[in-house]
Write a protein that holds these residues in place. Structure first.
Motif, PDB file in Angstrom:
ATOM      1  N   TYR A   1       0.839  -1.199   0.000  1.00 48.86           N
ATOM      2  CA  TYR A   1       0.000   0.000   0.000  1.00 48.86           C
ATOM      3  C   TYR A   1       0.876   1.251   0.000  1.00 48.86           C
ATOM      4  N   CYS A   2       0.540   2.170  -0.888  1.00 57.70           N
ATOM      5  CA  CYS A   2       1.127   3.512  -0.843  1.00 57.70           C
ATOM      6  C   CYS A   2       0.178   4.393  -0.036  1.00 57.70           C
ATOM      7  N   VAL A   3       0.662   4.924   1.072  1.00 59.90           N
ATOM      8  CA  VAL A   3      -0.140   5.782   1.942  1.00 59.90           C
ATOM      9  C   VAL A   3       0.390   7.208   1.789  1.00 59.90           C
ATOM     10  N   ILE A   4      -0.446   8.106   1.316  1.00 65.68           N
ATOM     11  CA  ILE A   4      -0.015   9.461   0.975  1.00 65.68           C
ATOM     12  C   ILE A   4      -0.638  10.469   1.933  1.00 65.68           C
ATOM     13  N   ASP A   5       0.228  11.216   2.580  1.00 62.98           N
ATOM     14  CA  ASP A   5      -0.207  12.303   3.467  1.00 62.98           C
ATOM     15  C   ASP A   5      -0.562  13.526   2.620  1.00 62.98           C
ATOM     16  N   LYS A   6      -1.750  14.081   2.821  1.00 58.53           N
ATOM     17  CA  LYS A   6      -2.201  15.250   2.055  1.00 58.53           C
ATOM     18  C   LYS A   6      -2.299  16.504   2.927  1.00 58.53           C
ATOM     19  N   SER A   7      -1.634  16.511   4.075  1.00 59.79           N
ATOM     20  CA  SER A   7      -1.721  17.659   4.973  1.00 59.79           C
ATOM     21  C   SER A   7      -0.868  18.812   4.452  1.00 59.79           C
ATOM     22  N   ARG A   8      -0.853  19.907   5.203  1.00 62.19           N
ATOM     23  CA  ARG A   8      -0.167  21.119   4.743  1.00 62.19           C
ATOM     24  C   ARG A   8       1.342  20.944   4.583  1.00 62.19           C
ATOM     25  N   THR A   9       1.941  19.963   5.289  1.00 61.68           N
ATOM     26  CA  THR A   9       3.383  19.756   5.166  1.00 61.68           C
ATOM     27  C   THR A   9       3.786  19.305   3.764  1.00 61.68           C
ATOM     28  N   MET A  10       2.805  18.806   2.987  1.00 59.49           N
ATOM     29  CA  MET A  10       3.107  18.315   1.637  1.00 59.49           C
ATOM     30  C   MET A  10       2.895  19.378   0.566  1.00 59.49           C
ATOM     31  N   ARG A  11       2.606  20.603   0.973  1.00 54.04           N
ATOM     32  CA  ARG A  11       2.426  21.679   0.002  1.00 54.04           C
ATOM     33  C   ARG A  11       3.756  22.313  -0.416  1.00 54.04           C
ATOM     34  N   MET A  12       4.812  22.031   0.317  1.00 50.14           N
ATOM     35  CA  MET A  12       6.098  22.673   0.056  1.00 50.14           C
ATOM     36  C   MET A  12       6.586  22.361  -1.364  1.00 50.14           C
ATOM     37  N   PRO A  13       6.995  23.388  -2.142  1.00 48.99           N
ATOM     38  CA  PRO A  13       7.418  23.139  -3.532  1.00 48.99           C
ATOM     39  C   PRO A  13       8.927  22.907  -3.647  1.00 48.99           C
TER      40      PRO A  13
END
Length: 448
Positions: free
Chosen positions: A246-258
């Motif tokens: 399983y690929c578990v992907i965090d979509k919280s604000r920490t993943m907005r960094m470019p």
């Protein structure tokens, strides 16, 4: 006639050569005031320019359709990759023309330099290609193609508007899927920086009986087959199959960094897609879970023919949210979805030890039931500051702060490893290779 003049007004463009010729005639008129002997030259020049201009207009506007063109595009674009776009142009004039080409690319690219020039002979045709690299998933709308024709006189240009407007979807990166799959099958991921791993023991998944060759484990000799064939025969084993990943992907604000135009979420999505392709190529089952402050998409692990397509469609719509990840909800979702021991690759990001400590209790609970790999990112900008020589007091201050954050990332790795949680700390651009390599390592060492 009225329609002709309307089209003429809209599609008529003077060139620099025409303005230069008008400037020359104007200078001759000015000089004629001081030198009466040359007063006939500006008159001759003016009428000659008028005749040539009329001839140029006649040649360009005589046929109704002088140029034809259309755009060649794929059905969809790959996010973060170079996508080839082609423009086909054909000359329908009875004489050679110079052609300027403008393609109205989607507004997301913010480009106004998609201009090409070429020369077409009588009946000539040409395809011009260029590259576009989208940085966000979604729909990209292309406009029309503008073609500017001019004769060898080059006094004016006639514009043709051709091609159709079209909207293309930008999906998670799929361009290199086949390449990664072939590299994983042939064990050549070292070409991308992955390391070769020595297999510890062997799997008990029987494959076939084959003739012994130097290097085979003599403990796998099949004595009955050896007696029948009159030569050494060994049992061959293969990796265990039908294991769930399983690929578990965090979509919280920490993943907005470019990084390099792509967000960390897009890097994680691209890596998840590539890993799922490799997993299914190894005859394991691939699944997907996305999480933020609330439950996202859940695709149970499977290796049916349409599983990868289903994962792509779900990843196409995923977006980050602004709240922190609900780890209790993630734990509950995993327990409900993954009924047997599975490999969980959790894509997230920790910027501080305190941020990791808040999630550690739930990570430890998940690791009790599954093989958990936590993937998070190096801050490459901080790495540049750390490696940069300090020349001023401000540089020393920045260097110290950057070193502190880099050291804290390594502390996070050690802390997770102490609790039996495997980790990948990687630059964003190496995420896909490092993730696939970790999966192959786990397969080789039979951690599942």
């Amino acid at each position: 006639m009225k329609r002709f003049f309307q089209n003429f007004y809209l599609d008529f463009f003077p060139t620099r050569r025409l303005f230069a010729a008008l400037g020359t005639v104007s200078m001759l008129y000015l000089l004629a005031f001081f030198f009466p002997a040359i007063e006939v030259l500006p008159i001759i020049g003016f009428y000659a320019l008028l005749i040539l201009l009329g001839l140029d207009i006649f040649l360009l506007y005589r046929p109704r359709e002088g140029l034809y063109g259309h755009r060649n595009t794929p059905e969809r674009l790959s996010n973060g990759d170079e996508n080839e776009i082609g423009i086909y142009v054909a000359n329908q004039y009875r004489f050679p023309v110079r052609v300027g080409i403008i393609d109205e690319v989607p507004i997301q690219f913010q480009r106004r330099d998609v201009w090409f020039e070429t020369k077409l002979l009588v009946g000539g045709q040409k395809t011009i290609t260029y590259q576009l690299r989208p940085l966000k998933r979604g729909e990209y709308a292309f406009g029309r193609i503008r073609l500017y024709a001019q004769t060898s006189l080059a006094l004016i240009q006639r514009r043709f508007t051709t091609g159709n407007s079209e909207t293309l979807p930008v999906y998670p990166s799929f361009v290199h899927l086949r390449k990664y799959e072939l590299m994983a099958v042939s064990q050549r991921l070292s070409d991308f920086g992955a390391k070769r791993l020595r297999r510890i023991g062997h799997s008990m998944e029987f494959d076939q009986i084959k003739q012994y060759v130097p290097g085979d484990d003599y403990r796998t000799l099949n004595w009955k087959a050896t007696a029948r064939q009159g030569q050494p025969m060994v049992n061959a084993y293969t990796d265990e199959r039908s294991q769930s990943v399983y690929c578990v992907i965090d979509k919280s604000r920490t993943m907005r960094m470019p990084f390099n135009g792509l967000s960390l979420l897009d890097y994680a999505i691209n890596a998840s897609l590539a890993l799922s392709k490799v997993v299914m190529g190894k005859e394991d089952k691939a699944g997907l879970i996305t999480i933020s402050d609330r439950k996202g998409a859940v695709i149970p692990a499977d290796r049916k023919a349409g599983q990868l397509r289903r994962i792509i469609e779900v990843l196409y719509r995923e977006k980050t949210r602004y709240l922190e990840t609900n780890m209790e909800l993630l734990y509950t979702t995993i327990r409900q979805t993954a009924k047997q021991r599975s490999l969980l690759v959790f894509f997230t990001n920790f910027e501080s030890m305190s941020g990791m400590q808040r999630q550690l209790p739930m990570l430890k609970r998940i690791a009790r039931f599954h093989a958990l790999v936590v993937v998070f990112f190096e801050n490459t900008e901080l790495a540049k500051l750390t490696n940069k020589p300090a020349a001023t007091i401000e540089d020393i201050y920045l260097h110290t702060i950057a070193s502190k954050f880099a050291y804290e990332k390594k502390q996070i790795v050690r802390e997770l490893n102490l609790h039996g949680i495997q980790t990948i700390l990687t630059p964003p651009e190496d995420l896909t290779v490092n993730t696939i390599n970790k999966y192959l390592e786990i397969k080789a060492r039979q951690y599942l």
